[in-house]
Design a protein around this motif. Structure first.
Motif, PDB file in Angstrom:
ATOM      1  N   ARG A  59     -12.486  -9.286  -6.240  1.00  0.00           N
ATOM      2  CA  ARG A  59     -13.551  -8.338  -5.856  1.00  0.00           C
ATOM      3  C   ARG A  59     -13.598  -8.135  -4.342  1.00  0.00           C
ATOM      4  N   ARG A  81       4.798   0.800  -7.174  1.00  0.00           N
ATOM      5  CA  ARG A  81       3.565   0.407  -7.863  1.00  0.00           C
ATOM      6  C   ARG A  81       3.538  -1.099  -8.118  1.00  0.00           C
ATOM      7  N   ASP A  89       0.814  -6.654 -13.809  1.00  0.00           N
ATOM      8  CA  ASP A  89      -0.620  -6.822 -13.587  1.00  0.00           C
ATOM      9  C   ASP A  89      -1.041  -8.290 -13.597  1.00  0.00           C
ATOM     10  N   GLY A 116      -0.897  -7.336  -3.390  1.00  0.00           N
ATOM     11  CA  GLY A 116      -2.289  -7.256  -2.979  1.00  0.00           C
ATOM     12  C   GLY A 116      -3.285  -6.710  -3.975  1.00  0.00           C
ATOM     13  N   GLU A 117      -2.913  -5.660  -4.704  1.00  0.00           N
ATOM     14  CA  GLU A 117      -3.922  -4.988  -5.507  1.00  0.00           C
ATOM     15  C   GLU A 117      -4.413  -5.815  -6.681  1.00  0.00           C
ATOM     16  N   ASN A 118      -3.555  -6.630  -7.280  1.00  0.00           N
ATOM     17  CA  ASN A 118      -4.020  -7.512  -8.354  1.00  0.00           C
ATOM     18  C   ASN A 118      -5.056  -8.502  -7.839  1.00  0.00           C
ATOM     19  N   ASP A 138      -3.768 -10.074   4.641  1.00  0.00           N
ATOM     20  CA  ASP A 138      -5.147  -9.611   4.777  1.00  0.00           C
ATOM     21  C   ASP A 138      -6.160 -10.680   4.368  1.00  0.00           C
ATOM     22  N   ARG A 198      -6.842  -8.115  -5.091  1.00  0.00           N
ATOM     23  CA  ARG A 198      -8.021  -7.368  -4.643  1.00  0.00           C
ATOM     24  C   ARG A 198      -8.992  -7.133  -5.796  1.00  0.00           C
ATOM     25  N   ALA A 199      -8.445  -6.819  -6.963  1.00  0.00           N
ATOM     26  CA  ALA A 199      -9.293  -6.582  -8.125  1.00  0.00           C
ATOM     27  C   ALA A 199      -9.879  -7.876  -8.663  1.00  0.00           C
ATOM     28  N   THR A 208       3.061  -3.060  -4.840  1.00  0.00           N
ATOM     29  CA  THR A 208       1.687  -2.941  -4.358  1.00  0.00           C
ATOM     30  C   THR A 208       0.745  -3.838  -5.143  1.00  0.00           C
ATOM     31  N   LYS A 209       0.927  -3.881  -6.447  1.00  0.00           N
ATOM     32  CA  LYS A 209       0.076  -4.736  -7.271  1.00  0.00           C
ATOM     33  C   LYS A 209       0.278  -6.211  -6.937  1.00  0.00           C
TER      34      LYS A 209
END
Length: 351
Positions: free
Chosen positions: A350, A335, A303, A342-344, A67, A346-347, A338-339
């Motif tokens: 921002r 979980r 994380d 991408g999700e780490n 992405d 993404r956070a 996913t982190k």
């Protein structure tokens, strides 16, 4: 571009900076070539256009299921140390500003899918503070820093003189990135890691292996510097260095500081190993098999790890980065996957 000794080279301020190429091994046809051929013989026209053309890079990302991607330089130095080493400081500063302006434009045109990190004028703390604030206003989501500004005449990063810079990066939510090989010092070591009698490709493999561990030096130094006590929300990213070495280095650092520097250890607010989960990130792309990976992720912290593809470098997962790690990551919880995937990121960025 100029010809130097019969080879096309990038030249800046009269100094040859490397081959007229983009430092990768993926060719125009999408096939990966041997590192010796690609890195020492290819020019700009032979490497995959996705190495330097933002529109083609986005196509590669679409094909690979990616992405968004954080992007780093190559020939000018992985920490921009080539620009920083110029003898004309005004020229270097202006060139860095122009480079960063173009990176901001690429980011905007990509809809924040490409995040090419701006460089810093690392020979001057005040100039770094000013440039961090300037690129922050342009929408930057992090900065790319050389790990050894003392090479350029500035204080080293443990010096309190850098506190205004860490404060600005914290305030602006700009994580500070240290890519492997991101200084004159680290690349000097790189050339000496392997024994000279090894074949060229083996020397590259040894250099790459030990360059990963070279970032352990950066991580250990920033942890014991006290910068995280003074700037508890500052985020640091160790780039393209893997994460398998992190548990050992943290354990060793706790032990060594306890045994050899108890007075200095007492000045820190918590054990060295505890700073990694609160302030640092590592990158993952090839390490450990399915059975060992869960223990590694648990030790480093789910994380604190982000996925990388390393396109188009010799160790890249191209052309199928997600498929390349699917089996290895199958042992992780949904979980954790996913982190890390991408999700780490993404956070942190921002997005």
């Amino acid at each position: 571009m100029e010809e130097v000794d019969g080879q096309k080279m990038w030249v800046f301020d009269g100094h040859p900076m490397g081959r007229f190429s983009a430092g990768g091994v993926v060719g125009r046809d999408g096939a990966k070539a041997s590192a010796d051929l690609a890195l020492h013989h290819w020019d700009h026209e032979e490497i995959h256009r996705g190495a330097w053309d933002p529109k083609v890079r986005l196509q590669v990302m679409d094909e690979s299921g990616i992405d968004a991607q954080v992007v780093f330089p190559s020939t000018i130095g992985l920490g921009g140390q080539g620009f920083n080493a110029a003898s004309d400081r005004d020229l270097a500063r202006r060139t860095i500003e122009l480079y960063n302006d173009r990176q901001a434009q690429i980011q905007e045109e990509s809809g924040n899918r490409l995040l090419p990190l701006p460089l810093m004028p690392a020979w001057d703390v005040g100039a770094c503070v000013a440039e961090a604030r300037r690129v922050g206003a342009l929408g930057a989501r992090g900065i790319n820093m050389t790990s050894d500004p003392q090479d350029l005449g500035a204080p080293d990063l443990a010096d309190r003189a850098w506190d205004p810079f860490w404060e600005a990066c914290t305030e602006l939510r700009l994580p500070v990135h240290f890519h492997i090989g991101a200084s004159v010092t680290s690349m000097t070591f790189y050339g000496k890691y392997s024994w000279p009698s090894h074949p060229a490709d083996t020397r590259l493999a040894l250099g790459g292996t030990l360059l990963f561990i070279g970032n352990a030096r950066v991580v250990a130094n920033v942890i014991v510097s006290g910068m995280f006590d003074r700037h508890p929300d500052l985020k640091i990213v160790s780039v393209e260095s893997g994460c398998g070495w992190v548990p050992f280095i943290l354990e060793a650092l706790d032990y060594e500081m306890t045994e050899n520097a108890p007075g200095d250890l007492a000045k820190l607010k918590k054990p060295p190993s505890e700073y990694f989960r609160s302030n640092l990130y590592a990158t993952y792309w090839f390490e450990s098999n399915r059975n060992r990976l869960p223990a590694l992720i648990e030790a480093v912290g789910e994380d604190s790890i982000m996925f990388e593809t390393d396109f188009p470098h010799p160790t890249c997962l191209y052309p199928n980065p997600l498929a390349a790690v699917e089996e290895k990551m199958a042992g992780l919880s949904e979980r954790a996957r996913t982190k890390i995937l991408g999700e780490n990121a993404r956070a942190l960025y921002r997005l």
